[in-house]
Design a protein around this motif. Structure first.
Motif, PDB file in Angstrom:
ATOM      1  N   GLY A  51       0.823  -1.181  -0.097  1.00 20.06           N
ATOM      2  CA  GLY A  51       0.154   0.101  -0.094  1.00 20.06           C
ATOM      3  C   GLY A  51       0.886   1.466   0.026  1.00 20.06           C
ATOM      4  N   LEU A  52       1.056   1.942  -1.160  1.00 17.15           N
ATOM      5  CA  LEU A  52       1.842   2.851  -1.261  1.00 17.15           C
ATOM      6  C   LEU A  52       1.127   4.004  -1.745  1.00 17.15           C
ATOM      7  N   PRO A  53       1.627   5.534  -1.586  1.00 18.25           N
ATOM      8  CA  PRO A  53       0.756   6.433  -1.908  1.00 18.25           C
ATOM      9  C   PRO A  53       0.903   6.996  -3.378  1.00 18.25           C
ATOM     10  N   ASP A  54       1.945   6.647  -4.123  1.00 14.68           N
ATOM     11  CA  ASP A  54       2.176   7.006  -5.550  1.00 14.68           C
ATOM     12  C   ASP A  54       1.767   6.016  -6.528  1.00 14.68           C
ATOM     13  N   MET A  55       1.833   4.764  -6.254  1.00 11.20           N
ATOM     14  CA  MET A  55       1.275   3.729  -7.124  1.00 11.20           C
ATOM     15  C   MET A  55       1.041   2.461  -6.251  1.00 11.20           C
ATOM     16  N   ASP A  56       0.441   1.487  -7.026  1.00 16.02           N
ATOM     17  CA  ASP A  56       0.147   0.079  -6.155  1.00 16.02           C
ATOM     18  C   ASP A  56       1.497  -0.510  -6.132  1.00 16.02           C
ATOM     19  N   GLY A  57       1.649  -1.197  -4.812  1.00 12.09           N
ATOM     20  CA  GLY A  57       2.804  -1.959  -4.707  1.00 12.09           C
ATOM     21  C   GLY A  57       3.280  -3.062  -5.561  1.00 12.09           C
ATOM     22  N   LEU A  58       2.066  -3.718  -6.147  1.00 13.22           N
ATOM     23  CA  LEU A  58       2.225  -4.826  -7.123  1.00 13.22           C
ATOM     24  C   LEU A  58       2.844  -4.221  -8.248  1.00 13.22           C
ATOM     25  N   ASP A  59       2.364  -3.231  -8.577  1.00 11.11           N
ATOM     26  CA  ASP A  59       2.809  -2.564  -9.804  1.00 11.11           C
ATOM     27  C   ASP A  59       4.481  -2.340  -9.725  1.00 11.11           C
ATOM     28  N   VAL A  60       4.912  -1.955  -8.589  1.00  9.97           N
ATOM     29  CA  VAL A  60       6.402  -1.814  -8.337  1.00  9.97           C
ATOM     30  C   VAL A  60       6.922  -2.854  -8.165  1.00  9.97           C
ATOM     31  N   LEU A  61       6.273  -4.071  -7.784  1.00  7.82           N
ATOM     32  CA  LEU A  61       6.905  -5.344  -7.669  1.00  7.82           C
ATOM     33  C   LEU A  61       7.218  -5.775  -9.289  1.00  7.82           C
ATOM     34  N   ARG A  62       5.983  -5.821  -9.990  1.00  2.66           N
ATOM     35  CA  ARG A  62       6.159  -6.101 -11.415  1.00  2.66           C
ATOM     36  C   ARG A  62       7.463  -5.595 -12.083  1.00  2.66           C
ATOM     37  N   LYS A  63       7.436  -4.131 -12.108  1.00  2.00           N
ATOM     38  CA  LYS A  63       8.418  -3.315 -12.539  1.00  2.00           C
ATOM     39  C   LYS A  63       9.851  -3.654 -12.117  1.00  2.00           C
ATOM     40  N   LEU A  64       9.984  -3.957 -10.810  1.00  5.12           N
ATOM     41  CA  LEU A  64      11.292  -4.206 -10.270  1.00  5.12           C
ATOM     42  C   LEU A  64      11.772  -5.488 -10.994  1.00  5.12           C
ATOM     43  N   THR A  76       2.668  -6.467   3.731  1.00  2.17           N
ATOM     44  CA  THR A  76       1.080  -6.107   3.588  1.00  2.17           C
ATOM     45  C   THR A  76       0.422  -6.239   4.756  1.00  2.17           C
ATOM     46  N   ALA A  77      -0.588  -5.303   4.851  1.00  9.11           N
ATOM     47  CA  ALA A  77      -1.681  -5.729   5.958  1.00  9.11           C
ATOM     48  C   ALA A  77      -2.848  -6.605   5.160  1.00  9.11           C
ATOM     49  N   ARG A  78      -2.627  -6.544   3.947  1.00 10.97           N
ATOM     50  CA  ARG A  78      -3.791  -7.512   3.104  1.00 10.97           C
ATOM     51  C   ARG A  78      -3.246  -8.964   3.359  1.00 10.97           C
ATOM     52  N   ASP A  79      -4.259  -9.458   4.135  1.00  8.79           N
ATOM     53  CA  ASP A  79      -3.808 -10.999   4.413  1.00  8.79           C
ATOM     54  C   ASP A  79      -4.863 -11.822   3.569  1.00  8.79           C
ATOM     55  N   ASP A  80      -5.889 -11.266   2.754  1.00  7.93           N
ATOM     56  CA  ASP A  80      -6.617 -11.991   1.852  1.00  7.93           C
ATOM     57  C   ASP A  80      -6.007 -12.931   0.608  1.00  7.93           C
ATOM     58  N   GLU A  81      -6.569 -14.109   0.366  1.00 11.80           N
ATOM     59  CA  GLU A  81      -5.703 -14.907  -0.570  1.00 11.80           C
ATOM     60  C   GLU A  81      -5.497 -14.310  -1.960  1.00 11.80           C
ATOM     61  N   ARG A  82      -6.070 -13.341  -2.460  1.00 13.50           N
ATOM     62  CA  ARG A  82      -6.023 -12.709  -3.623  1.00 13.50           C
ATOM     63  C   ARG A  82      -4.944 -11.995  -3.510  1.00 13.50           C
ATOM     64  N   SER A  83      -4.442 -11.116  -2.795  1.00 19.58           N
ATOM     65  CA  SER A  83      -3.141 -10.283  -2.404  1.00 19.58           C
ATOM     66  C   SER A  83      -1.821 -11.270  -2.544  1.00 19.58           C
ATOM     67  N   VAL A  84      -1.929 -12.426  -1.500  1.00 16.51           N
ATOM     68  CA  VAL A  84      -0.959 -12.907  -1.378  1.00 16.51           C
ATOM     69  C   VAL A  84      -0.688 -13.852  -2.910  1.00 16.51           C
ATOM     70  N   VAL A  85      -1.601 -14.324  -3.197  1.00 17.55           N
ATOM     71  CA  VAL A  85      -1.232 -14.901  -4.726  1.00 17.55           C
ATOM     72  C   VAL A  85      -0.757 -14.061  -5.925  1.00 17.55           C
ATOM     73  N   LEU A  86      -1.295 -12.926  -5.947  1.00 19.06           N
ATOM     74  CA  LEU A  86      -0.894 -11.874  -6.859  1.00 19.06           C
ATOM     75  C   LEU A  86       0.523 -11.400  -6.482  1.00 19.06           C
ATOM     76  N   GLY A  87       0.927 -11.680  -5.369  1.00 21.65           N
ATOM     77  CA  GLY A  87       2.349 -10.798  -4.757  1.00 21.65           C
ATOM     78  C   GLY A  87       3.373 -11.939  -5.527  1.00 21.65           C
ATOM     79  N   LEU A  88       3.063 -13.156  -4.986  1.00 18.64           N
ATOM     80  CA  LEU A  88       3.927 -14.341  -5.381  1.00 18.64           C
ATOM     81  C   LEU A  88       4.078 -14.509  -6.979  1.00 18.64           C
ATOM     82  N   ARG A  89       2.864 -14.496  -7.580  1.00 21.92           N
ATOM     83  CA  ARG A  89       2.900 -14.688  -9.089  1.00 21.92           C
ATOM     84  C   ARG A  89       3.530 -13.580  -9.731  1.00 21.92           C
ATOM     85  N   SER A  90       3.799 -12.297  -9.102  1.00 27.30           N
ATOM     86  CA  SER A  90       4.285 -11.065  -9.690  1.00 27.30           C
ATOM     87  C   SER A  90       5.693 -11.211  -9.578  1.00 27.30           C
TER      88      SER A  90
END
Length: 222
Positions: A51-64, A76-90
């Motif tokens: 959760g970043l102020p200027d861009m979604d953290g997952l977008d930062v992850l993909r760019k990195l 992340t404070a997001r403990d839902d399945e979708r956020s975890v899966v998206l993060g790992l797959r990214s």
């Protein structure tokens, strides 16, 4: 070790920096994703808040992931399945849900950096399983000459199974090899990476689930 903390919350960033410093690591904190993309080259591991102020953290992850193989842990404070899966797959190497326990954080940092060190020191070699070529030195897997778009963790998983082709590799062995601790690492992380690997391989039946034990690929599988 130089650690980059990408976190917009001052209190959380301060706590993370203090905790990481107890293990002797040096930290730098940035609050924006854009800044992380500019300075990432100077660091050996990145702690990235989603959760970043200027861009979604997952977008930062993909760019990195397009420009660096540096180990990245998403916080992340997001403990839902979708956020975890998206993060790992990214392309995240691991994830932690805030509030993070210091002992677990330091153990995860040690595990992902140890894996990165093993990758850097690997001896070039190639494993061939039917139409699948796995170049351990260049860290490229290809099928019929076409490179597969695997994440770093998906490649590690494939290489581990291929090295033991014909034999069962237990879930605990996989967790220990990839995350550094069979009991600390998240079993759900393995499931997500395995699903992603199977989808990219497009070889039904190649990775066999040995129920209650682990996984196996056949040595002579075409």
């Amino acid at each position: 070790m130089e650690v980059l903390i990408v976190e917009d919350d001052d209190a959380m960033a301060g706590a993370l920096a203090a905790g990481v410093a107890t293990a002797g690591h040096k930290t730098t904190r940035v609050a924006r994703g854009a800044d992380a993309l500019l300075v990432h080259r100077d660091f050996e591991v990145i702690l990235l808040d989603i959760g970043l102020p200027d861009m979604d953290g997952l977008d930062v992850l993909r760019k990195l992931r397009q420009i660096t193989d540096c180990p990245i842990l998403i916080l992340t404070a997001r403990d839902d399945e979708r956020s975890v899966v998206l993060g790992l797959r990214s392309g995240a190497d691991d994830y932690l849900v805030k509030p993070v326990k210091l002992v677990e954080l330091l153990a995860r940092i040690e595990a992902v950096t140890r894996r990165a060190g093993r990758r850097t020191g690997s001896v070039p070699d190639t494993i061939v399983l039917g139409d699948l070529d796995i170049d351990l030195g260049r860290r490229i897997a290809s099928r019929d000459g076409v490179a597969l778009p695997l994440t770093a963790t998906e490649f590690e998983l494939l290489a581990l199974l291929a090295r033991h082709a014909g034999s069962v590799v237990t879930r605990e062995q996989i967790l220990d090899a990839l995350w550094g601790d069979a009991f600390l690492a998240s079993s759900r992380s393995l499931d997500v990476h395995l699903t992603g690997l199977r989808a990219k391989l497009q070889k039904p039946g190649f990775i066999i689930n040995v129920r209650g034990v682990g996984y196996r690929v056949e040595a002579d599988r075409a």
